[in-house]
Design an enzyme around this catalytic site. Structure first.
Site, PDB file in Angstrom:
ATOM      1  N   ARG A  41       0.822  -1.217   0.000  1.00 14.30           N
ATOM      2  CA  ARG A  41       0.000   0.000   0.000  1.00 14.30           C
ATOM      3  C   ARG A  41       0.853   1.262   0.000  1.00 14.30           C
ATOM      4  NH1 ARG A  41      -4.865  -1.984   4.006  1.00 14.30           N
ATOM      5  NH2 ARG A  41      -6.100  -2.926   2.345  1.00 14.30           N
ATOM      6  N   LYS A 232     -21.465 -15.954   0.777  1.00 15.65           N
ATOM      7  CA  LYS A 232     -22.887 -15.826   1.094  1.00 15.65           C
ATOM      8  C   LYS A 232     -23.676 -14.973   0.114  1.00 15.65           C
ATOM      9  CE  LYS A 232     -22.353 -16.209   6.078  1.00 15.65           C
ATOM     10  NZ  LYS A 232     -22.370 -15.411   7.298  1.00 15.65           N
ATOM     11  N   GLY A 385     -11.838  -8.189  -1.645  1.00 17.31           N
ATOM     12  CA  GLY A 385     -10.571  -8.522  -1.009  1.00 17.31           C
ATOM     13  C   GLY A 385     -10.125  -9.950  -1.263  1.00 17.31           C
ATOM     14  N   GLY A 408     -13.750  -3.575   0.665  1.00 13.58           N
ATOM     15  CA  GLY A 408     -15.085  -3.050   0.971  1.00 13.58           C
ATOM     16  C   GLY A 408     -15.501  -1.948   0.012  1.00 13.58           C
TER      17      GLY A 408
HETATM   18  P1  ADP Z   1     -14.659 -11.061  -1.678  1.00 12.51           P
HETATM   19  O1  ADP Z   1     -13.834 -10.729  -0.463  1.00 12.51           O
HETATM   20  O2  ADP Z   1     -13.840 -11.139  -2.915  1.00 12.51           O
HETATM   21  O3  ADP Z   1     -15.854 -10.149  -1.822  1.00 12.51           O
HETATM   22  P2  ADP Z   1     -16.119 -13.098  -0.259  1.00 12.51           P
HETATM   23  O4  ADP Z   1     -15.621 -12.542   1.020  1.00 12.51           O
HETATM   24  O5  ADP Z   1     -17.545 -12.921  -0.576  1.00 12.51           O
HETATM   25  O6  ADP Z   1     -15.236 -12.534  -1.481  1.00 12.51           O
HETATM   26  O7  ADP Z   1     -15.889 -14.671  -0.323  1.00 12.51           O
HETATM   27  C1  ADP Z   1     -14.630 -15.266  -0.196  1.00 12.51           C
HETATM   28  C2  ADP Z   1     -14.710 -16.540   0.590  1.00 12.51           C
HETATM   29  O8  ADP Z   1     -15.731 -17.386   0.110  1.00 12.51           O
HETATM   30  C3  ADP Z   1     -13.444 -17.317   0.501  1.00 12.51           C
HETATM   31  O9  ADP Z   1     -12.804 -17.305   1.761  1.00 12.51           O
HETATM   32  C4  ADP Z   1     -13.883 -18.724   0.106  1.00 12.51           C
HETATM   33  O10 ADP Z   1     -13.244 -19.748   0.827  1.00 12.51           O
HETATM   34  C5  ADP Z   1     -15.349 -18.702   0.422  1.00 12.51           C
HETATM   35  N1  ADP Z   1     -16.096 -19.688  -0.363  1.00 12.51           N
HETATM   36  C6  ADP Z   1     -16.184 -19.810  -1.698  1.00 12.51           C
HETATM   37  N2  ADP Z   1     -16.891 -20.885  -2.047  1.00 12.51           N
HETATM   38  C7  ADP Z   1     -17.285 -21.484  -0.901  1.00 12.51           C
HETATM   39  C8  ADP Z   1     -18.046 -22.657  -0.604  1.00 12.51           C
HETATM   40  N3  ADP Z   1     -18.534 -23.423  -1.561  1.00 12.51           N
HETATM   41  N4  ADP Z   1     -18.229 -22.966   0.694  1.00 12.51           N
HETATM   42  C9  ADP Z   1     -17.727 -22.171   1.670  1.00 12.51           C
HETATM   43  N5  ADP Z   1     -17.010 -21.054   1.446  1.00 12.51           N
HETATM   44  C10 ADP Z   1     -16.790 -20.719   0.174  1.00 12.51           C
HETATM   45 MG    MG Z   2     -14.195 -11.086   1.614  1.00  9.08          MG
END
Ligand code: ADP
Ligand code: MG
Length: 428
Positions: A41, A232, A385, A408
């Protein structure tokens, strides 16, 4: 929101004092040694800093670091809520918690990278006499760094008095430059409030985010394909909603796919499932149909007998997961389908891994999609992230058009929300 904002190139900076909001919220070694474990950063801020210094501006840089609690009573309350014994919560401990988030290590590293002195404000009074004196004495081509902006009680409340005092450091002909994309979704004194008291423009980091993400949302090269995954549905509602209005194709993967599968009558075993969001996911399927958006859901999935890197695994059709098993990745047929869908895209926006990429055994889906993106002619934009981390970890970072630097902030951007730290900048 208007994404067309003035940048440092659109204003005359020579001889002016510039209050520059950076994102120097760097990870520090847990042992309290003050060692920065990743200076990415700080390095990312160098082009804007160097430009300002080269143009003859004097730079007053500032940033938050971590989450210090500047109010002792509130600190006690928060620690107690976390289960700490109130008797152990002394003033000394509180002071130590603040001390651990001082900007000294950042000033040192920044100075090494720039190859020149970085004057550091002392104490914990962010806009106090020491900062004022050092800012007043700062010469064109010189740079100083304020202490952790969150040492000031008014920072996270966006207190106008604090914002005014920050702005005053830059003097009557001062300028505010924001380059802290990771913090633009927060309306704090140093990220937004200060723009009420100084002309405000963006640095190069924010400009790039606005050009790519803003460009993809406002005027995408089509077809626009959105790949949405992660854990989720509930954390991605805003993104799904907004992209349904814009995208030509939406691809769903990751943990949230099982809520869709369950809503459509499938069995998902022990997979991530949000019962409360099942009807919403059906609505989304219907909305896509009504709008003529192509919505792709997994056709097969890699399941595991436990949530662990060494779990037993097999591939089953989606919606046919036996009890005791959970879906941790998209299956090979789905990979083919998804890779095919991005082949002729004009723009791809990707947020959310396709599976639990942190476990090698369940990273194949995410890796295959990253690989497919690396081969397209499309503008490829990665937001979020964990998604950025996945692309980096799997070795495809260099082949993407743009990887957002704000977790975020990039999510809220993709949700179409107004970002206070961007909205406050001057329009072009
Ligand atoms: P970002 O930070 O890019 O917005 P998220 O925080 O929404 O992404 O999701 C990332 C997480 O989702 C990862 O840690 C990954 O392990 C988890 N993940 C992806 N697929 C599954 C799954 N089928 N079951 C449980 N966790 C999952
Ligand atoms: Mg995330």
């Amino acid at each position: 929101m208007n994404y067309n904002k003035k940048t440092v190139r659109d204003v005359d900076v020579k001889g002016r004092k510039v209050l520059l909001r950076c994102d120097f919220n760097v990870p520090m070694a847990k042992d309290g040694s003050g060692v920065i474990t990743d200076d990415k950063r700080i390095r990312a801020a160098l082009p804007t800093i160097q430009y300002l210094l080269d143009q003859g501006a004097a730079v007053i840089a500032c940033s938050h670091m971590g989450k210090p609690e500047p109010d002792f009573e509130k600190w006690v309350k928060k620690q107690t809520e976390k289960g700490k014994d109130p008797a152990s919560l002394t003033r000394e401990k509180w002071e130590k918690s603040l001390e651990a988030l001082r900007m000294e290590p950042v000033a040192k590293r920044l100075s090494e990278l720039l190859g020149r002195e970085v004057i550091l404000a002392g104490g914990t009074d962010v806009v106090g006499p020491d900062a004022q004196a050092k800012a007043a004495a700062l010469q064109p081509g010189g740079i100083m760094l304020l202490q952790n902006t969150r040492y000031a009680k008014g920072e996270t409340k966006n207190d106008p008095e604090l914002a005014k005092a920050m702005a005053a450091l830059a003097g009557p002909d001062g300028l505010y430059v924001s380059d802290a994309f990771g913090a633009v979704h927060r309306a704090h004194a140093s990220t937004a409030g200060v723009a009420a008291f100084l002309p405000a423009v963006s640095g190069f980091l924010i400009q790039k985010e606005l050009d790519f993400i803003g460009g993809a949302l406002a005027n995408p090269k089509r077809p626009l394909v959105a790949i949405l995954g992660g854990s989720k549905v509930s954390s991605k509602i805003g993104v799904i909603n907004n992209l349904l209005e814009i995208a030509d194709t939406i691809i769903i993967g990751g943990g949230m796919a099982y809520t869709f599968a369950s809503a459509q009558g499938g069995s998902v075993g022990d997979s991530l499932l949000e019962e409360d969001w099942k009807s919403y996911s059906l609505e989304m399927v219907q909305k896509a149909r009504d709008k003529g958006v192509r919505l792709l859901l997994p056709v097969d999935t890699v399941i595991a007998d436990k949530f662990a890197p060494d779990a037993d695994s097999k591939v089953v059709p989606n919606g046919q997961i036996p009890d005791g098993w959970q879906g941790l990745d998209i299956g090979p047929e789905t990979v083919k389908l998804y890779c095919d869908a991005v082949k002729d895209a004009g723009t791809v926006i990707w947020n959310g891994p396709m599976g639990v990429f942190e476990f090698e055994k369940f990273a194949a889906g995410t890796k295959a999609v990253a690989e497919a993106l690396s081969k397209t002619e499309a503008i490829t934009i990665i937001g979020g992230g964990d998604s950025a981390a996945a692309v980096q970890q799997l070795g495809y970072a260099g082949q993407m058009t743009h990887i957002s630097t704000g977790g975020g902030a990039s999510l809220e951007f993709m949700e179409g929300k107004e970002l206070p730290g961007v909205a406050c900048l001057l329009d072009k």
